[in-house]
Design a protein around this motif. Structure first.
Motif, mmCIF file in Angstrom:
data_model
loop_
_atom_site.group_PDB
_atom_site.id
_atom_site.type_symbol
_atom_site.label_atom_id
_atom_site.label_comp_id
_atom_site.label_asym_id
_atom_site.label_seq_id
_atom_site.Cartn_x
_atom_site.Cartn_y
_atom_site.Cartn_z
ATOM 1 N N PRO A 249 1.127 -1.117 0.002
ATOM 2 C CA PRO A 249 -0.016 -0.053 -0.244
ATOM 3 C C PRO A 249 0.868 1.256 0.113
ATOM 4 C CG PRO A 249 -0.218 -1.139 2.136
ATOM 5 C CD PRO A 249 0.587 -2.002 1.151
ATOM 6 N N PHE A 250 0.468 2.114 -0.814
ATOM 7 C CA PHE A 250 1.264 3.315 -0.979
ATOM 8 C C PHE A 250 1.762 4.130 0.205
ATOM 9 C CE2 PHE A 250 -2.974 5.518 -0.976
ATOM 10 C CZ PHE A 250 -2.518 6.924 -0.735
ATOM 11 N N GLU A 251 0.829 4.050 1.182
ATOM 12 C CA GLU A 251 0.835 5.274 2.279
ATOM 13 C C GLU A 251 1.786 4.743 3.161
ATOM 14 O OE1 GLU A 251 -2.621 2.335 3.390
ATOM 15 O OE2 GLU A 251 -1.518 3.338 1.697
ATOM 16 N N TRP A 252 2.456 3.248 3.114
ATOM 17 C CA TRP A 252 3.516 2.881 4.080
ATOM 18 C C TRP A 252 4.683 3.600 3.864
ATOM 19 C CZ3 TRP A 252 3.201 -3.193 4.777
ATOM 20 C CH2 TRP A 252 2.230 -3.360 5.316
ATOM 21 N N ASP A 253 5.171 3.901 2.414
ATOM 22 C CA ASP A 253 6.185 4.638 2.043
ATOM 23 C C ASP A 253 5.950 5.955 2.545
ATOM 24 O OD1 ASP A 253 7.978 2.919 0.957
ATOM 25 O OD2 ASP A 253 7.621 3.536 -1.036
ATOM 26 N N VAL A 254 4.981 6.572 2.360
ATOM 27 C CA VAL A 254 4.528 7.925 2.729
ATOM 28 C C VAL A 254 4.672 8.197 4.312
ATOM 29 C CG1 VAL A 254 2.962 9.773 2.583
ATOM 30 C CG2 VAL A 254 2.957 8.153 0.763
ATOM 31 N N LYS A 255 4.127 7.208 5.026
ATOM 32 C CA LYS A 255 4.245 7.407 6.522
ATOM 33 C C LYS A 255 5.592 7.272 6.858
ATOM 34 C CE LYS A 255 -0.498 6.095 7.401
ATOM 35 N NZ LYS A 255 -1.352 5.102 8.104
ATOM 36 N N ARG A 256 6.752 6.293 6.294
ATOM 37 C CA ARG A 256 7.856 6.285 6.750
ATOM 38 C C ARG A 256 8.650 7.671 6.331
ATOM 39 N NH1 ARG A 256 11.441 3.299 9.174
ATOM 40 N NH2 ARG A 256 13.588 3.070 8.529
ATOM 41 N N LEU A 257 8.548 8.211 5.300
ATOM 42 C CA LEU A 257 9.226 9.539 4.976
ATOM 43 C C LEU A 257 8.722 10.524 5.981
ATOM 44 C CD1 LEU A 257 10.767 11.499 3.276
ATOM 45 C CD2 LEU A 257 8.734 11.593 1.875
ATOM 46 N N ALA A 258 7.292 10.677 6.039
ATOM 47 C CA ALA A 258 6.886 11.573 7.058
ATOM 48 C C ALA A 258 7.408 11.572 8.651
ATOM 49 C CB ALA A 258 5.213 11.671 7.125
ATOM 50 N N ALA A 259 7.446 10.309 9.038
ATOM 51 C CA ALA A 259 8.074 10.147 10.504
ATOM 52 C C ALA A 259 9.476 10.407 10.178
ATOM 53 C CB ALA A 259 7.678 8.367 10.460
ATOM 54 N N SER A 260 10.195 9.942 9.553
ATOM 55 C CA SER A 260 11.861 10.433 9.490
ATOM 56 C C SER A 260 11.980 11.982 9.285
ATOM 57 C CB SER A 260 12.410 9.675 8.595
ATOM 58 O OG SER A 260 11.935 10.156 7.105
ATOM 59 N N VAL A 261 11.057 12.482 8.762
ATOM 60 C CA VAL A 261 10.885 14.147 8.744
ATOM 61 C C VAL A 261 10.746 14.717 10.135
ATOM 62 C CG1 VAL A 261 10.022 16.063 7.926
ATOM 63 C CG2 VAL A 261 10.608 14.376 6.243
ATOM 64 N N ALA A 262 9.695 14.180 10.561
ATOM 65 C CA ALA A 262 9.396 14.772 11.859
ATOM 66 C C ALA A 262 10.615 14.460 13.012
ATOM 67 C CB ALA A 262 8.204 13.874 12.601
ATOM 68 N N VAL A 263 11.207 13.163 13.024
ATOM 69 C CA VAL A 263 12.271 12.924 13.898
ATOM 70 C C VAL A 263 13.438 13.842 13.806
ATOM 71 C CG1 VAL A 263 14.048 11.068 14.640
ATOM 72 C CG2 VAL A 263 11.524 10.397 13.995
ATOM 73 N N ALA A 264 13.815 13.877 12.359
ATOM 74 C CA ALA A 264 14.766 14.994 11.996
ATOM 75 C C ALA A 264 14.639 16.332 12.478
ATOM 76 C CB ALA A 264 15.239 14.883 10.475
ATOM 77 N N ALA A 265 13.379 16.592 12.394
ATOM 78 C CA ALA A 265 13.033 18.133 12.741
ATOM 79 C C ALA A 265 13.347 18.129 14.354
ATOM 80 C CB ALA A 265 11.663 18.555 12.345
ATOM 81 N N LEU A 266 12.637 16.942 14.968
ATOM 82 C CA LEU A 266 12.929 17.202 16.476
ATOM 83 C C LEU A 266 14.388 17.208 17.039
ATOM 84 C CD1 LEU A 266 9.946 15.078 17.746
ATOM 85 C CD2 LEU A 266 10.099 17.670 17.737
ATOM 86 N N GLU A 267 15.099 16.426 16.259
ATOM 87 C CA GLU A 267 16.474 16.193 16.436
ATOM 88 C C GLU A 267 17.229 17.590 16.217
ATOM 89 O OE1 GLU A 267 19.584 12.873 14.502
ATOM 90 O OE2 GLU A 267 17.638 12.065 15.756
ATOM 91 N N ASN A 268 16.864 18.381 15.277
ATOM 92 C CA ASN A 268 17.478 19.502 14.826
ATOM 93 C C ASN A 268 16.998 20.539 15.676
ATOM 94 O OD1 ASN A 268 18.756 18.228 13.087
ATOM 95 N ND2 ASN A 268 17.801 19.291 11.205
ATOM 96 N N GLY A 269 16.416 20.356 17.046
ATOM 97 C CA GLY A 269 15.647 21.424 18.008
ATOM 98 C C GLY A 269 14.690 21.984 17.444
ATOM 99 N N HIS A 270 13.887 21.666 16.506
ATOM 100 C CA HIS A 270 12.732 22.433 15.899
ATOM 101 C C HIS A 270 11.459 22.326 16.988
ATOM 102 C CE1 HIS A 270 14.487 22.131 11.425
ATOM 103 N NE2 HIS A 270 15.132 22.735 12.363
ATOM 104 N N ALA A 271 10.691 23.346 17.275
ATOM 105 C CA ALA A 271 9.555 23.104 17.870
ATOM 106 C C ALA A 271 8.585 21.844 17.516
ATOM 107 C CB ALA A 271 8.809 24.247 17.946
ATOM 108 N N ARG A 272 7.778 21.414 18.121
ATOM 109 C CA ARG A 272 6.773 20.481 17.761
ATOM 110 C C ARG A 272 5.917 20.805 16.500
ATOM 111 N NH1 ARG A 272 6.743 15.653 20.499
ATOM 112 N NH2 ARG A 272 4.430 15.142 19.955
ATOM 113 N N ALA A 273 5.391 22.030 16.686
ATOM 114 C CA ALA A 273 4.463 22.529 15.547
ATOM 115 C C ALA A 273 5.680 22.573 14.376
ATOM 116 C CB ALA A 273 4.117 23.964 15.919
ATOM 117 N N ARG A 274 6.622 22.943 14.307
ATOM 118 C CA ARG A 274 7.756 22.986 13.139
ATOM 119 C C ARG A 274 7.934 21.758 12.588
ATOM 120 N NH1 ARG A 274 8.575 28.017 10.243
ATOM 121 N NH2 ARG A 274 9.415 29.451 11.874
ATOM 122 N N ALA A 275 8.096 20.443 13.622
ATOM 123 C CA ALA A 275 8.274 19.153 12.951
ATOM 124 C C ALA A 275 6.954 18.663 12.318
ATOM 125 C CB ALA A 275 8.540 18.519 14.264
ATOM 126 N N ARG A 276 5.786 19.151 12.816
ATOM 127 C CA ARG A 276 4.552 18.637 12.332
ATOM 128 C C ARG A 276 4.328 19.151 11.089
ATOM 129 N NH1 ARG A 276 1.686 20.657 15.962
ATOM 130 N NH2 ARG A 276 0.790 18.531 17.173
#
Length: 455
Positions: free
Chosen positions: A131-158
């Motif tokens: 199902p296509f959404e599995w790749d989309v969710k993995r990408l989106a999750a990794s972006v959120a993790v990267a944002a938080l790791e870079n010190g971005h606010a949760r709103a920015r990570a979202r």
């Protein structure tokens, strides 16, 4: 769930769009936001240890050392963990050829045979129809993790995670309106990164990534990876990351080289025959793949200054296969190569596969072809958001080549509801990833697993 191309072969565009919209009844777009770890969720460390059973034992500590470096590194090596988590959710049934590991760090720059520099997916070890959404969710999750790791606010990570999904949705809707050849030849040029380079500034590494990618060819690799020993060119000894192949491995590699050659098309065999086998070494690559058998082979063409480096990597069962119907390929190497050819805009000329000792499956590809990834560590909110959106665009282009882009575009719609839902999922999963990363650290501290950091 139909195969990726089944529905795309039949029905009018209107029929296919109706099919996509009908999938909303089974899995509403808002439902993608709702996810909690089930009470019987498998222990992530135990899942990783199961993968270790047939890996080279001396390299397992390197794998865990790389995964303990950060939550983003953990997520990159934990594709099996996330596959099980995604399989616990209802899915749309809208199938594509999945990358299987659409982590933010598995997008990067590479050169087409015409030497154009492209932004594309670059890891296909886990590729499988699903199902296509599995790749989309993995990408989106990794972006959120990267944002938080870079010190971005949760709103920015979202917001950054949502940008990745929006990039996917808008690109898929654009591609749904194009003809088959136009979709097949669609690509994302590296020039798309230039506005981000200007906004991010040199200190964040985007400019250096582009520069390195343009310069990274086999000739610089010749200097880094080889040395002259007794008047003969040899691959350098840099344990445990790069070690000369022993006599038994060397004999096997020479034999399997001939078998691999037979999987290439006639004109590519002709090109390969202009090179001669010089040397081989065992190489450690990646994060999740550490411990699997991998070699690099040095070939020489016209003379010693005309090198070709090929990588031979073990191919194993995709982490997705335990959760999805059987795929079309029996040989894991064939699966990886065919998946890459489907997903990449300009796949490697030297992709091929074969079986080695004990029936192990391997695939071959070129080691250096101006590959590089954008350094996401330290990217500011605006630059990460822009890059995430580009990666979503790349993923949509890859999926549109195999799946029913019209049905997927109709499911996604124009309102952005899917984007918001997956962004919420991504933030939730980022929190879970942080907890899983801490769990691995605790397992290392308790001596359950051994980690060798910094290698």
């Amino acid at each position: 769930m139909s195969t990726p191309t089944d529905r795309a072969r039949r029905g009018t565009p209107e029929d296919r769009a109706r099919h996509g919209r009908a999938a909303r009844k089974d899995v509403p777009r808002s439902a993608h936001a709702l996810w909690l770890p089930p009470a019987d969720r498998p222990d992530p460390v135990a899942t990783l240890e199961r993968q270790d059973r047939d890996r080279l034992p001396e390299l397992r500590p390197v794998r865990y050392g790389r995964m303990t470096a950060s939550p983003l590194s953990f997520l990159r090596g934990a594709a099996a963990v996330m596959a099980a988590d995604l399989a616990a959710q209802p899915h749309t049934g809208l199938a594509v050829q999945l990358c299987g590991d659409a982590h933010l760090l598995n997008f990067g720059l590479h050169s087409s045979p015409e030497r154009a520099l492209l932004l594309d997916l670059r890891d296909f070890d886990e590729t499988f129809p699903g199902p296509f959404e599995w790749d989309v969710k993995r990408l989106a999750a990794s972006v959120a993790v990267a944002a938080l790791e870079n010190g971005h606010a949760r709103a920015r990570a979202r917001e950054a995670a949502r940008a990745a999904v929006t990039g996917y949705r808008t690109a898929m809707r654009r591609l749904a309106g194009l003809g088959e050849l136009a979709v097949w030849y669609d690509r994302v040029d590296a020039g798309s990164l230039l506005p981000l380079v200007r906004s991010a500034g040199r200190r964040h590494g985007m400019n250096s990534s582009l520069t390195r990618a343009r310069r990274r060819t086999s000739l610089p690799a010749l200097g880094r990876l080889t040395e002259v020993v007794d008047g003969r060119l040899r691959i350098v000894h840099d344990p445990p990351l790069l070690e000369p192949a022993g006599p038994a491995d060397m004999a096997t590699l020479r034999k399997t080289f001939s078998d691999y050659r037979s999987t290439l098309t006639e004109e590519r065999r002709h090109l390969l025959d202009r090179y001669r086998f010089v040397d081989a070494a065992r190489k450690v690559v990646g994060v999740g793949g550490v411990g699997m058998r991998c070699f690099v082979v040095l070939l020489a063409g016209r003379d010693a200054d005309d090198p070709l480096f090929l990588q031979i990597k073990e191919a194993r069962t995709s982490v997705l296969e335990a959760h999805l119907p059987n795929g079309p390929y029996v040989h894991p190497g064939h699966r990886v190569v065919s998946g890459q050819r489907l997903l990449q805009a300009a796949p490697d000329l030297f992709l091929g596969w074969m079986s080695g000792p004990q029936g192990r499956a391997f695939y071959w590809r070129r080691l250096h072809d101006t590959k590089d990834c954008v350094e996401v560590a330290g990217l500011g909110p605006a630059a990460l958001l822009g890059y995430a959106r580009l990666c979503g665009t790349v993923l949509a282009r890859a999926h549109a080549r195999s799946g029913d882009r019209i049905a997927i575009a109709a499911y996604l719609g124009g309102s952005g509801g899917f984007d918001r839902a997956v962004a919420e999922f991504a933030l939730t999963y980022a929190d879970l990833t942080a907890a899983d990363h801490a769990g691995l650290g605790a397992a290392v501290a308790a001596g359950v697993v051994t980690a060798e950091p910094g290698v």
